[in-house]
Write a protein that holds these residues in place. Sequence first.
Motif, PDB file in Angstrom:
ATOM      1  N   ALA A 133      67.613  74.454  27.152  1.00  0.00           N
ATOM      2  CA  ALA A 133      68.896  74.079  26.528  1.00  0.00           C
ATOM      3  C   ALA A 133      69.793  75.291  26.284  1.00  0.00           C
ATOM      4  O   ALA A 133      70.909  75.142  25.780  1.00  0.00           O
ATOM      5  CB  ALA A 133      68.640  73.356  25.207  1.00  0.00           C
ATOM      6  N   TYR A 134      69.329  76.496  26.633  1.00  0.00           N
ATOM      7  CA  TYR A 134      70.119  77.729  26.497  1.00  0.00           C
ATOM      8  C   TYR A 134      70.613  77.967  25.064  1.00  0.00           C
ATOM      9  O   TYR A 134      71.770  78.318  24.843  1.00  0.00           O
ATOM     10  CB  TYR A 134      71.325  77.709  27.453  1.00  0.00           C
ATOM     11  CG  TYR A 134      70.943  77.664  28.908  1.00  0.00           C
ATOM     12  CD1 TYR A 134      70.555  78.822  29.587  1.00  0.00           C
ATOM     13  CD2 TYR A 134      70.955  76.465  29.610  1.00  0.00           C
ATOM     14  CE1 TYR A 134      70.182  78.775  30.928  1.00  0.00           C
ATOM     15  CE2 TYR A 134      70.589  76.405  30.947  1.00  0.00           C
ATOM     16  CZ  TYR A 134      70.200  77.569  31.592  1.00  0.00           C
ATOM     17  OH  TYR A 134      69.826  77.513  32.918  1.00  0.00           O
ATOM     18  N   VAL A 135      69.698  77.828  24.087  1.00  0.00           N
ATOM     19  CA  VAL A 135      70.109  78.068  22.698  1.00  0.00           C
ATOM     20  C   VAL A 135      69.536  79.363  22.129  1.00  0.00           C
ATOM     21  O   VAL A 135      70.003  79.843  21.089  1.00  0.00           O
ATOM     22  CB  VAL A 135      69.705  76.883  21.782  1.00  0.00           C
ATOM     23  CG1 VAL A 135      70.372  75.599  22.243  1.00  0.00           C
ATOM     24  CG2 VAL A 135      68.196  76.719  21.712  1.00  0.00           C
ATOM     25  N   LEU A 136      68.547  79.955  22.793  1.00  0.00           N
ATOM     26  CA  LEU A 136      67.909  81.164  22.257  1.00  0.00           C
ATOM     27  C   LEU A 136      68.875  82.341  22.236  1.00  0.00           C
ATOM     28  O   LEU A 136      68.941  83.098  21.262  1.00  0.00           O
ATOM     29  CB  LEU A 136      66.662  81.520  23.072  1.00  0.00           C
ATOM     30  CG  LEU A 136      65.501  80.521  22.981  1.00  0.00           C
ATOM     31  CD1 LEU A 136      64.360  80.966  23.868  1.00  0.00           C
ATOM     32  CD2 LEU A 136      65.024  80.386  21.551  1.00  0.00           C
ATOM     33  N   ASP A 137      69.647  82.527  23.312  1.00  0.00           N
ATOM     34  CA  ASP A 137      70.598  83.635  23.354  1.00  0.00           C
ATOM     35  C   ASP A 137      71.698  83.458  22.313  1.00  0.00           C
ATOM     36  O   ASP A 137      72.217  84.437  21.759  1.00  0.00           O
ATOM     37  CB  ASP A 137      71.215  83.740  24.754  1.00  0.00           C
ATOM     38  CG  ASP A 137      70.235  84.322  25.775  1.00  0.00           C
ATOM     39  OD1 ASP A 137      69.071  84.545  25.392  1.00  0.00           O
ATOM     40  OD2 ASP A 137      70.625  84.539  26.930  1.00  0.00           O
ATOM     41  N   THR A 138      72.062  82.205  22.043  1.00  0.00           N
ATOM     42  CA  THR A 138      73.062  81.922  21.014  1.00  0.00           C
ATOM     43  C   THR A 138      72.572  82.411  19.652  1.00  0.00           C
ATOM     44  O   THR A 138      73.333  83.006  18.868  1.00  0.00           O
ATOM     45  CB  THR A 138      73.357  80.413  20.938  1.00  0.00           C
ATOM     46  OG1 THR A 138      73.867  79.980  22.198  1.00  0.00           O
ATOM     47  CG2 THR A 138      74.372  80.096  19.857  1.00  0.00           C
ATOM     48  N   ILE A 139      71.299  82.173  19.357  1.00  0.00           N
ATOM     49  CA  ILE A 139      70.709  82.602  18.083  1.00  0.00           C
ATOM     50  C   ILE A 139      70.749  84.130  17.968  1.00  0.00           C
ATOM     51  O   ILE A 139      71.155  84.679  16.947  1.00  0.00           O
ATOM     52  CB  ILE A 139      69.260  82.078  17.957  1.00  0.00           C
ATOM     53  CG1 ILE A 139      69.245  80.542  17.924  1.00  0.00           C
ATOM     54  CG2 ILE A 139      68.584  82.651  16.721  1.00  0.00           C
ATOM     55  CD1 ILE A 139      67.862  79.932  18.019  1.00  0.00           C
ATOM     56  N   VAL A 140      70.333  84.826  19.033  1.00  0.00           N
ATOM     57  CA  VAL A 140      70.316  86.294  19.020  1.00  0.00           C
ATOM     58  C   VAL A 140      71.724  86.853  18.833  1.00  0.00           C
ATOM     59  O   VAL A 140      71.949  87.771  18.025  1.00  0.00           O
ATOM     60  CB  VAL A 140      69.698  86.835  20.331  1.00  0.00           C
ATOM     61  CG1 VAL A 140      69.824  88.355  20.398  1.00  0.00           C
ATOM     62  CG2 VAL A 140      68.233  86.433  20.427  1.00  0.00           C
ATOM     63  N   ASN A 141      72.691  86.315  19.568  1.00  0.00           N
ATOM     64  CA  ASN A 141      74.071  86.808  19.482  1.00  0.00           C
ATOM     65  C   ASN A 141      74.656  86.576  18.088  1.00  0.00           C
ATOM     66  O   ASN A 141      75.349  87.443  17.528  1.00  0.00           O
ATOM     67  CB  ASN A 141      74.932  86.106  20.531  1.00  0.00           C
ATOM     68  CG  ASN A 141      76.338  86.667  20.592  1.00  0.00           C
ATOM     69  OD1 ASN A 141      76.530  87.835  20.922  1.00  0.00           O
ATOM     70  ND2 ASN A 141      77.326  85.842  20.276  1.00  0.00           N
ATOM     71  N   SER A 142      74.366  85.442  17.491  1.00  0.00           N
ATOM     72  CA  SER A 142      74.884  85.125  16.152  1.00  0.00           C
ATOM     73  C   SER A 142      74.342  86.093  15.109  1.00  0.00           C
ATOM     74  O   SER A 142      75.077  86.555  14.222  1.00  0.00           O
ATOM     75  CB  SER A 142      74.527  83.686  15.774  1.00  0.00           C
ATOM     76  OG  SER A 142      75.081  82.765  16.696  1.00  0.00           O
ATOM     77  N   ILE A 143      73.049  86.417  15.200  1.00  0.00           N
ATOM     78  CA  ILE A 143      72.436  87.348  14.244  1.00  0.00           C
ATOM     79  C   ILE A 143      73.029  88.747  14.406  1.00  0.00           C
ATOM     80  O   ILE A 143      73.293  89.451  13.421  1.00  0.00           O
ATOM     81  CB  ILE A 143      70.906  87.374  14.423  1.00  0.00           C
ATOM     82  CG1 ILE A 143      70.307  86.010  14.069  1.00  0.00           C
ATOM     83  CG2 ILE A 143      70.282  88.475  13.575  1.00  0.00           C
ATOM     84  CD1 ILE A 143      70.523  85.577  12.639  1.00  0.00           C
ATOM     85  N   ALA A 144      73.251  89.176  15.646  1.00  0.00           N
ATOM     86  CA  ALA A 144      73.828  90.502  15.894  1.00  0.00           C
ATOM     87  C   ALA A 144      75.207  90.616  15.253  1.00  0.00           C
ATOM     88  O   ALA A 144      75.543  91.643  14.657  1.00  0.00           O
ATOM     89  CB  ALA A 144      73.923  90.758  17.390  1.00  0.00           C
ATOM     90  N   ILE A 145      76.009  89.567  15.342  1.00  0.00           N
ATOM     91  CA  ILE A 145      77.347  89.560  14.733  1.00  0.00           C
ATOM     92  C   ILE A 145      77.242  89.639  13.210  1.00  0.00           C
ATOM     93  O   ILE A 145      78.011  90.348  12.556  1.00  0.00           O
ATOM     94  CB  ILE A 145      78.114  88.288  15.162  1.00  0.00           C
ATOM     95  CG1 ILE A 145      78.428  88.340  16.657  1.00  0.00           C
ATOM     96  CG2 ILE A 145      79.400  88.134  14.356  1.00  0.00           C
ATOM     97  CD1 ILE A 145      78.987  87.047  17.217  1.00  0.00           C
ATOM     98  N   MET A 146      76.250  88.962  12.637  1.00  0.00           N
ATOM     99  CA  MET A 146      76.065  88.973  11.179  1.00  0.00           C
ATOM    100  C   MET A 146      75.607  90.340  10.673  1.00  0.00           C
ATOM    101  O   MET A 146      75.989  90.776   9.585  1.00  0.00           O
ATOM    102  CB  MET A 146      75.035  87.903  10.776  1.00  0.00           C
ATOM    103  CG  MET A 146      75.521  86.473  10.930  1.00  0.00           C
ATOM    104  SD  MET A 146      74.177  85.277  10.686  1.00  0.00           S
ATOM    105  CE  MET A 146      73.623  85.705   9.042  1.00  0.00           C
TER     106      MET A 146
END
Length: 471
Positions: A341-354
């Motif tokens: 579902a291509y959601v793992l990279d979304t999680i990593v990118n969101s944490i990096a921004i935070m």
Amino acid sequence: MKKTEPAASALNKKKKIPDSYVILFAMLIIASIATWIIPAGSFERTTENGAAMVVPGSYESLPASPTTLYDFFLSIQSGLIDSANIIFLVLTIGGAFAILDHTGAIQAGIMKLIRKTQDKKYALIVAVSIVFSAAGFIGALQTAVIAFIPIGIIIARAFKLDAVAGVAIIYLGAYAGYTIGGLDPITTGFGQEIAGLPIFSGLWFRFAVYLCILTATIAYLCYYISKISKDQNRSVLGDIPFPAEVENNSAIPSEFTHKHKVILGYFSFCMIGYVIGVFNLSWGLHEMAALFLVISLGTAVIEKISANQYVSLFIKGAQGMLYAALIVGLARSIVVVLENAYVLDTIVNSIAIMLQPLPGVLAALGMYVFNLAFNIIISSASGQAAIVVPVMAPLADTIGLTRQVAVLAYNFGDGFTNIITPTSGILMASIAIGGVPWIKWLKFVMPLLLIWILIGAVALGIAVAIDLGPF
């Protein structure tokens, strides 16, 4: 005959404990629902030395690809296929140990060792844990630990402990070293290579943390063993220390014969050969499975077991491991759903921004907490390194942290939660071999995990304070 109220209450309580398969299936449902909520996205990836690594700053949103009912059930099949190497390894180990068990060599050898140490069980257990932790520290036992769980169970039975203690002596011993991975090429080596650091740099610092982790682990193991030795009812397994599927009613040989010594010598020779193969020939799970076939056949020849009896013993041993083998595939299916579902990279990118606006120490602890949680989804060390380190290493530069700190945060996060994550095929296979339900294991190991996490947080704080560099 009518059940007494306490007995009925205990029975009802036992019925309420969900099986590990039920827990994993529920997690699969939750993961599938999450794919309808978390946006899809992906980093670009490049291939270096055969490993796919993300390109920092390349994240792009993708059209949603949530899990359908068809995808849900197909993921279980895909999980079994993806985990075939571990599944067949577990079945082969079961068959091989059935042959070894028939000879009585391991049981007799352990009893001989116990008699030689004059029943000093703590000294023996500490020694075993230290040996396995050292092997874990150099990266020799991450997957191979499965092969030694039956030996831990035999030790626990000999000392009248429980299955949890049997699994813990081996698994926690090995992972007390593996969590730090001081000389592990797959975890530390790969992570430092991605971050552009000298391979195995900062070893002195990692070794100091390893000693703290090992000391805490041994103290915790001894505390638990002391507790159940005084009162068996204080076992997390209650009044059934060894579940029926791992209970062995065969008599332990009273004499350690010459044939037993030959069999154990042959077994040790094969395992030493495997360790040499790991470091010199890049051996992995396939070679280990083949090696256990060699061990079982060689043992059968030494013991003069007939061909038909060999087949019967081997199949029976493999059947006893079926629960442990199939649970690995179900655990993997959770990762399959999230990856597709291509959601793992979304999680990593969101944490990096935070994390980007946070000051140094808080950012380091934020990386650490993220990796602890992310490892529950991606328990593969190399897989987590390939996704996380290329993002976290340059992020550390912008925050003012050293890249060594970023790799340490990944190391600790990847290592510590390996002892509880249900998506880890190694963990689920290990506790299933011992017949320990995941919920019971969680109850036992959670206090130790919290101690490990605290040690890791203090170590990261010190690393930031001393500006731990590449050497």
